[in-house]
Write a protein that holds these residues in place. Structure first.
Motif, PDB file in Angstrom:
ATOM      1  N   PHE A  43      53.411  -2.545  -6.501  1.00  0.00           N
ATOM      2  CA  PHE A  43      53.616  -1.068  -6.828  1.00  0.00           C
ATOM      3  C   PHE A  43      54.639  -0.946  -7.780  1.00  0.00           C
ATOM      4  N   HIS A  44      54.582   0.053  -8.815  1.00  0.00           N
ATOM      5  CA  HIS A  44      55.409   0.419  -9.781  1.00  0.00           C
ATOM      6  C   HIS A  44      56.103   1.690  -9.401  1.00  0.00           C
ATOM      7  N   PRO A  45      57.441   1.564  -9.073  1.00  0.00           N
ATOM      8  CA  PRO A  45      58.144   2.646  -8.710  1.00  0.00           C
ATOM      9  C   PRO A  45      58.249   4.117  -9.310  1.00  0.00           C
ATOM     10  N   GLU A  46      57.992   3.796 -10.534  1.00  0.00           N
ATOM     11  CA  GLU A  46      57.891   5.206 -11.230  1.00  0.00           C
ATOM     12  C   GLU A  46      56.659   5.870 -11.067  1.00  0.00           C
ATOM     13  N   LEU A  47      55.611   5.081 -10.566  1.00  0.00           N
ATOM     14  CA  LEU A  47      54.142   5.799 -10.713  1.00  0.00           C
ATOM     15  C   LEU A  47      53.771   6.463  -9.361  1.00  0.00           C
ATOM     16  N   SER A  48      53.263   7.739  -9.294  1.00  0.00           N
ATOM     17  CA  SER A  48      52.798   8.264  -8.170  1.00  0.00           C
ATOM     18  C   SER A  48      52.187   7.263  -7.437  1.00  0.00           C
ATOM     19  N   GLY A  49      51.951   7.827  -5.943  1.00  0.00           N
ATOM     20  CA  GLY A  49      51.063   7.241  -5.052  1.00  0.00           C
ATOM     21  C   GLY A  49      49.477   7.043  -5.583  1.00  0.00           C
ATOM     22  N   ARG A  50      49.172   8.182  -6.157  1.00  0.00           N
ATOM     23  CA  ARG A  50      47.800   8.068  -6.462  1.00  0.00           C
ATOM     24  C   ARG A  50      47.552   7.136  -7.895  1.00  0.00           C
ATOM     25  N   GLU A  51      48.476   6.954  -8.877  1.00  0.00           N
ATOM     26  CA  GLU A  51      48.384   6.091  -9.695  1.00  0.00           C
ATOM     27  C   GLU A  51      48.563   4.718  -9.131  1.00  0.00           C
ATOM     28  N   ASN A  52      49.384   4.513  -8.126  1.00  0.00           N
ATOM     29  CA  ASN A  52      49.717   3.068  -7.701  1.00  0.00           C
ATOM     30  C   ASN A  52      48.488   2.560  -6.932  1.00  0.00           C
ATOM     31  N   ILE A  53      47.438   3.464  -6.330  1.00  0.00           N
ATOM     32  CA  ILE A  53      46.425   3.155  -5.643  1.00  0.00           C
ATOM     33  C   ILE A  53      45.382   2.491  -6.735  1.00  0.00           C
ATOM     34  N   TYR A  54      45.258   2.991  -7.952  1.00  0.00           N
ATOM     35  CA  TYR A  54      44.477   2.359  -8.775  1.00  0.00           C
ATOM     36  C   TYR A  54      44.952   1.230  -9.533  1.00  0.00           C
ATOM     37  N   LEU A  55      46.367   1.125  -9.455  1.00  0.00           N
ATOM     38  CA  LEU A  55      47.082   0.034 -10.309  1.00  0.00           C
ATOM     39  C   LEU A  55      47.124  -1.211  -9.270  1.00  0.00           C
ATOM     40  N   ASN A  56      47.408  -0.763  -7.924  1.00  0.00           N
ATOM     41  CA  ASN A  56      47.216  -2.035  -6.790  1.00  0.00           C
ATOM     42  C   ASN A  56      46.070  -2.703  -6.750  1.00  0.00           C
ATOM     43  N   GLY A  57      44.982  -1.759  -6.597  1.00  0.00           N
ATOM     44  CA  GLY A  57      43.606  -1.859  -6.389  1.00  0.00           C
ATOM     45  C   GLY A  57      43.037  -2.768  -7.588  1.00  0.00           C
ATOM     46  N   THR A  58      43.358  -2.703  -8.694  1.00  0.00           N
ATOM     47  CA  THR A  58      42.966  -3.239  -9.853  1.00  0.00           C
ATOM     48  C   THR A  58      43.536  -4.685 -10.049  1.00  0.00           C
ATOM     49  N   LEU A 110      50.849  12.174  -2.048  1.00  0.00           N
ATOM     50  CA  LEU A 110      50.129  11.498  -3.138  1.00  0.00           C
ATOM     51  C   LEU A 110      50.506  11.369  -4.737  1.00  0.00           C
ATOM     52  N   ASP A 111      51.193  12.495  -5.133  1.00  0.00           N
ATOM     53  CA  ASP A 111      51.506  12.642  -6.613  1.00  0.00           C
ATOM     54  C   ASP A 111      53.061  12.614  -6.806  1.00  0.00           C
ATOM     55  N   THR A 112      53.730  12.122  -5.665  1.00  0.00           N
ATOM     56  CA  THR A 112      55.157  11.836  -5.751  1.00  0.00           C
ATOM     57  C   THR A 112      55.437  10.298  -6.186  1.00  0.00           C
ATOM     58  N   PRO A 113      56.413  10.157  -7.032  1.00  0.00           N
ATOM     59  CA  PRO A 113      56.559   8.534  -7.278  1.00  0.00           C
ATOM     60  C   PRO A 113      56.951   7.962  -6.220  1.00  0.00           C
ATOM     61  N   VAL A 114      56.515   6.638  -6.116  1.00  0.00           N
ATOM     62  CA  VAL A 114      56.681   5.791  -4.829  1.00  0.00           C
ATOM     63  C   VAL A 114      58.212   5.551  -4.597  1.00  0.00           C
ATOM     64  N   LYS A 115      59.052   5.604  -5.675  1.00  0.00           N
ATOM     65  CA  LYS A 115      60.261   5.209  -5.331  1.00  0.00           C
ATOM     66  C   LYS A 115      61.205   6.087  -4.345  1.00  0.00           C
ATOM     67  N   ARG A 116      60.403   7.311  -4.246  1.00  0.00           N
ATOM     68  CA  ARG A 116      60.967   8.150  -3.257  1.00  0.00           C
ATOM     69  C   ARG A 116      60.439   8.059  -1.868  1.00  0.00           C
ATOM     70  N   TYR A 117      59.344   7.214  -1.768  1.00  0.00           N
ATOM     71  CA  TYR A 117      58.828   6.825  -0.439  1.00  0.00           C
ATOM     72  C   TYR A 117      59.653   6.210   0.412  1.00  0.00           C
ATOM     73  N   SER A 118      59.595   6.450   1.838  1.00  0.00           N
ATOM     74  CA  SER A 118      60.346   5.507   2.720  1.00  0.00           C
ATOM     75  C   SER A 118      59.563   4.197   2.818  1.00  0.00           C
ATOM     76  N   SER A 119      60.188   3.111   3.263  1.00  0.00           N
ATOM     77  CA  SER A 119      59.814   1.686   3.471  1.00  0.00           C
ATOM     78  C   SER A 119      58.617   1.974   4.206  1.00  0.00           C
ATOM     79  N   GLY A 120      58.237   2.730   5.438  1.00  0.00           N
ATOM     80  CA  GLY A 120      57.181   2.906   6.107  1.00  0.00           C
ATOM     81  C   GLY A 120      56.029   3.458   5.221  1.00  0.00           C
ATOM     82  N   MET A 121      56.329   4.436   4.618  1.00  0.00           N
ATOM     83  CA  MET A 121      55.173   4.877   3.641  1.00  0.00           C
ATOM     84  C   MET A 121      54.578   3.944   2.650  1.00  0.00           C
TER      85      MET A 121
END
Length: 434
Positions: free
Chosen positions: A122-137, A163-174
């Motif tokens: 995961f890239h912390p600056e990208l959103s959840g939506r963008e990281n789904i595509y990044l991680n999936g790739t 979904l459109d929030t940068p993942v750096k703001r996600y909790s470890s559980g999220m």
């Protein structure tokens, strides 16, 4: 076509670590400068030669894995258990091709998808939506495949709102929910999951276990590392037990778990001293005492036992709590015991100092068998300061009682003596026995 998807032959992984030589003699400033100059030259030489840079003035070989051989069939769900430092994560990193073995070889037939650390890929600056595509790739999915499964991944991860929030703001559980959702929906031939699921909440852990069961039933292979023996037994028919980098056994999960918990009891004869963890609150020791106050790992079923937890607090902490869980020889949790409400410090700060907390378990409560303790110091739902999995064990033994004279071993883990009322149906009267 062979049904073996993973074959390891004499697998080993060696690390070179540095250590400082012990020297109690006084060193002059000149000696210190010379020693530092030699160290800089040595590190520069290793860097130029492509060798690993080792900290310290002496080197030592450590085998994280040594002479490990096994075979795993297609469609098997295999658990991997062992204490911290047993080599579980090293083995998964080798199977995931993150690190190379130092000895032996491993052959893998199929695509491996690994979930080893929170936020991997995961890239912390990208959103959840963008990281789904990044991680999936990164994991090998095509954009068309990701788009087709996108809604299913989001629904499983339960992060629609963010979904459109940068993942750096996600909790470890999220983080874990989203990472597992992407990995599980990739439909790999081999799914490798480390202890990261322990970060998620209980309902999501059950959801993940259910998904891994679906993966295994679909003919794919699952490797699952966990300290949760109940989860291992529920998901995996076969379990691999590692100890000090060596493979102890790979067989039926019940047998492997029983051996693991038995080792936990044998290696800790009623008392254990614990090293600091580097956090602001940590255990320093745990002991088991019989009704006479003696440190003991075998307790008569009819006698009480006392579990004492020694711990140290380095700074004032609000809402701190010490708790433990008791597990039976099958790895099932018997009960969870937090501090009683009267001594919780939810409103006041827990002052710095050294503490001993004790819990007495009455006699004729636990059935004969082996038990282990998992203990923690935490701020509930906020922060875990120190967690010790199956850190100490003890055995409840029968010394002449008749609790299971006719019931054999299958009497559960808790003894009860509830009052019975017997009614004679022929005359409608209650019958009492003295």
């Amino acid at each position: 076509m062979s049904d073996i998807v993973i074959r390891a032959e004499r697998l080993g992984k060696k690390y070179i670590i540095g250590r400082h030589a012990q020297n109690d003699s006084y060193l002059a400033l000149r000696d210190v400068l010379m020693k530092n100059a030699k160290s800089v030259w040595s590190k520069t030489r290793d860097l130029l030669r492509g060798n690993p840079v080792i900290q310290g003035d002496a080197m030592e070989e450590v085998w994280a894995l040594k002479d490990v051989s096994f075979e795993i069939q297609r469609g098997e769900a295999v658990g991997i258990i062992g204490r911290n430092g047993a080599g579980k994560s090293t083995l998964l990193k080798i199977l995931s091709r993150i690190t190379e073995p130092s000895a032996g070889r491993v052959a893998i037939d199929g695509r491996v998808v690994s979930l080893l650390e929170v936020g991997t890929g995961f890239h912390p600056e990208l959103s959840g939506r963008e990281n789904i595509y990044l991680n999936g790739t990164i994991l090998g999915m095509t954009r068309k495949e990701i788009k087709r499964k996108f809604d299913e991944i989001v629904a499983f991860a339960e992060v629609e709102k963010y979904l459109d929030t940068p993942v750096k703001r996600y909790s470890s559980g999220m983080y874990v929910r989203l990472a597992f959702a992407v990995a599980a929906h990739l439909e790999p031939e081999i799914l490798v999951v480390d202890e990261v699921l322990a970060v998620g909440d209980l309902s999501f852990q059950k959801k993940c276990l259910g998904k891994m069961e679906d993966v295994a039933r679909g003919g794919r292979t699952v490797l699952f590392v966990s300290h949760n023996m109940g989860a291992i037994q529920m998901l995996c028919r076969k379990t691999m037990l590692l100890k000090n980098g060596s493979l102890v056994m790979i067989r039926d999960s019940g047998d492997a778990i029983a051996q693991y918990l038995s080792d936990s009891r044998k290696d800790r004869e009623g008392q254990i001293r614990l090293a600091p963890t580097g956090s602001d609150a940590f255990f320093t020791g745990i002991s088991i005492r019989n009704s006479s106050g003696e440190i003991c790992s075998e307790i008569d079923v009819s006698r009480s036992l006392t579990i004492s937890f020694e711990y140290k607090i380095l700074r004032p902490i609000r809402g701190l709590e010490v708790s433990f869980s008791l597990f039976n020889q099958c790895g099932s949790k018997i009960f969870y015991c937090p501090q009683s409400t009267s001594i919780r410090h939810h409103k006041n700060e827990y002052p710095p100092g050294e503490y001993v907390g004790s819990v007495e378990i009455p006699g004729n409560f636990l059935a004969p068998g082996n038990y282990t303790i998992t203990a923690g110091i935490h701020q509930p739902n906020i922060q875990l300061f120190d967690g010790r999995q199956h850190v100490i064990g003890f055995q409840i033994v029968e010394c002449g009682s008749q609790h299971y004279a006719f019931g054999g071993q299958d009497i559960g883990s808790v003894l009860v003596d509830f009052p019975w009322m017997i009614r004679c149906l022929s005359d409608g009267e209650n019958v009492s026995f003295n």
